[in-house]
Design a protein around this motif. Sequence first.
Motif, PDB file in Angstrom:
ATOM      1  N   UNK A 146     -12.207  21.233 -18.019  1.00  0.00           N
ATOM      2  CA  UNK A 146     -11.753  22.287 -17.081  1.00  0.00           C
ATOM      3  C   UNK A 146     -10.147  21.967 -16.308  1.00  0.00           C
ATOM      4  N   UNK A 147      -9.707  23.112 -15.895  1.00  0.00           N
ATOM      5  CA  UNK A 147      -8.563  22.628 -15.260  1.00  0.00           C
ATOM      6  C   UNK A 147      -8.215  23.447 -14.046  1.00  0.00           C
ATOM      7  N   UNK A 148      -7.667  23.126 -13.015  1.00  0.00           N
ATOM      8  CA  UNK A 148      -7.243  23.854 -11.860  1.00  0.00           C
ATOM      9  C   UNK A 148      -5.757  24.376 -12.115  1.00  0.00           C
ATOM     10  N   UNK A 149      -5.782  25.735 -11.965  1.00  0.00           N
ATOM     11  CA  UNK A 149      -4.564  26.472 -12.466  1.00  0.00           C
ATOM     12  C   UNK A 149      -3.990  26.872 -11.161  1.00  0.00           C
ATOM     13  N   UNK A 150      -2.781  26.326 -10.715  1.00  0.00           N
ATOM     14  CA  UNK A 150      -2.131  26.733  -9.456  1.00  0.00           C
ATOM     15  C   UNK A 150      -0.850  27.940  -9.834  1.00  0.00           C
ATOM     16  N   UNK A 207       3.159  27.361 -11.402  1.00  0.00           N
ATOM     17  CA  UNK A 207       3.051  27.879 -12.987  1.00  0.00           C
ATOM     18  C   UNK A 207       2.060  27.283 -13.792  1.00  0.00           C
ATOM     19  N   UNK A 208       0.858  27.305 -13.030  1.00  0.00           N
ATOM     20  CA  UNK A 208      -0.437  27.007 -13.844  1.00  0.00           C
ATOM     21  C   UNK A 208      -0.764  25.501 -13.769  1.00  0.00           C
ATOM     22  N   UNK A 209       0.104  24.896 -13.153  1.00  0.00           N
ATOM     23  CA  UNK A 209      -0.115  23.216 -13.339  1.00  0.00           C
ATOM     24  C   UNK A 209      -1.307  23.064 -12.202  1.00  0.00           C
ATOM     25  N   UNK A 210      -2.089  21.882 -12.211  1.00  0.00           N
ATOM     26  CA  UNK A 210      -2.096  21.045 -13.434  1.00  0.00           C
ATOM     27  C   UNK A 210      -2.825  21.468 -14.491  1.00  0.00           C
ATOM     28  N   UNK A 256       3.951  28.902   0.574  1.00  0.00           N
ATOM     29  CA  UNK A 256       2.910  30.104   1.351  1.00  0.00           C
ATOM     30  C   UNK A 256       2.093  30.815   0.187  1.00  0.00           C
ATOM     31  N   UNK A 257       2.235  30.920  -1.168  1.00  0.00           N
ATOM     32  CA  UNK A 257       1.440  31.221  -1.946  1.00  0.00           C
ATOM     33  C   UNK A 257       0.556  30.337  -2.468  1.00  0.00           C
ATOM     34  N   UNK A 258      -0.868  30.246  -2.070  1.00  0.00           N
ATOM     35  CA  UNK A 258      -1.795  29.118  -2.124  1.00  0.00           C
ATOM     36  C   UNK A 258      -2.679  29.552  -3.491  1.00  0.00           C
ATOM     37  N   UNK A 259      -2.305  30.732  -3.971  1.00  0.00           N
ATOM     38  CA  UNK A 259      -3.416  30.975  -5.098  1.00  0.00           C
ATOM     39  C   UNK A 259      -3.772  30.301  -6.116  1.00  0.00           C
ATOM     40  N   UNK A 260      -4.964  29.919  -6.487  1.00  0.00           N
ATOM     41  CA  UNK A 260      -5.154  29.074  -7.852  1.00  0.00           C
ATOM     42  C   UNK A 260      -6.568  29.624  -8.422  1.00  0.00           C
ATOM     43  N   UNK A 261      -6.656  29.113  -9.657  1.00  0.00           N
ATOM     44  CA  UNK A 261      -8.225  29.259 -10.100  1.00  0.00           C
ATOM     45  C   UNK A 261      -8.626  28.115 -10.884  1.00  0.00           C
TER      46      UNK A 261
END
Length: 240
Positions: A88-92, A96-99, A132-137
């Motif tokens: 599983x990964x958290x992509x912020x 740039x998709x880290x971590x 301000x851009x807090x989007x993640x998945x």
Amino acid sequence: MNTMATPGTEKITIVLATGNPDKVREMRPLLEHVSPLVEVACLRDLGAEIEVEETEKTLEGNALLKARAIFRHLSGRLGYMIALADDTGLEVAALDGAPGVYSARFAPMPDGMAPAYEDNVRYLLERMQGITDRAASFRTVIAMKGRIPSRNGDFSFERTSEGSVKGTIDLERKGTEGFGYDPVFVVDGRGRTYAEMGIAEKNTLSHRALAVKQAVADLKIIFQTHDLPAKLSTDTHEPR
Ligand code: ITT
């Protein structure tokens, strides 16, 4: 194993190929619905001490690595089994998709030390300061490697499945349930973090639950194709 086994009577062990007890707690109730033949066990239940180093650069690669290693380690002992691993990964987006695939090892630590959940969350909030851009998945890939009985001899297979959930990284921690980044991940459309939900609610919608649900559906098809009993979804409290 024994070829030409009589399908329908043998026990099949789904082994949760993870050293993370928080994942076991989430996945176990979702997997007990595959078939009356299935028993779910984790590495600790089996007294299996094996650490698999995650050396691949993708979630899929690492999930397969873990499932294959645990299958190799235990299949002689268990006979019919399915090793099931998740990565599983958290992509912020703003990072740039880290971590991503490095979610367990995000926060820099002194030599050789592994960061605790709290270290990673603190580091993430630091890195997100002023952004301000807090989007993640959150994204989970599940890999399964299994061997089951079949009328024509044993059947071996590998499958992967995936689940993802969109959200945002909160400015501060909220809630006390769950694990890892749960206190700072606000689920889109819910307005609450995973840590503000109990495990039952998280299991109706989470990235991991979606991936497990797909894995369960795949397993039921495989079982039915090989004349093994599969539980119908109406038999159970299967995740939606
Ligand atoms: P295994 O490899 O033994 O399964 P792990 O903890 O290393 O355990 P992952 O590599 O899949 O598992 O996960 C990386 C990290 O991502 C994990 O340590 C948590 O910090 C975080 N994480 C995974 N699933 C999560 C979830 O559902 N909610 C919050 N954080 C999660």
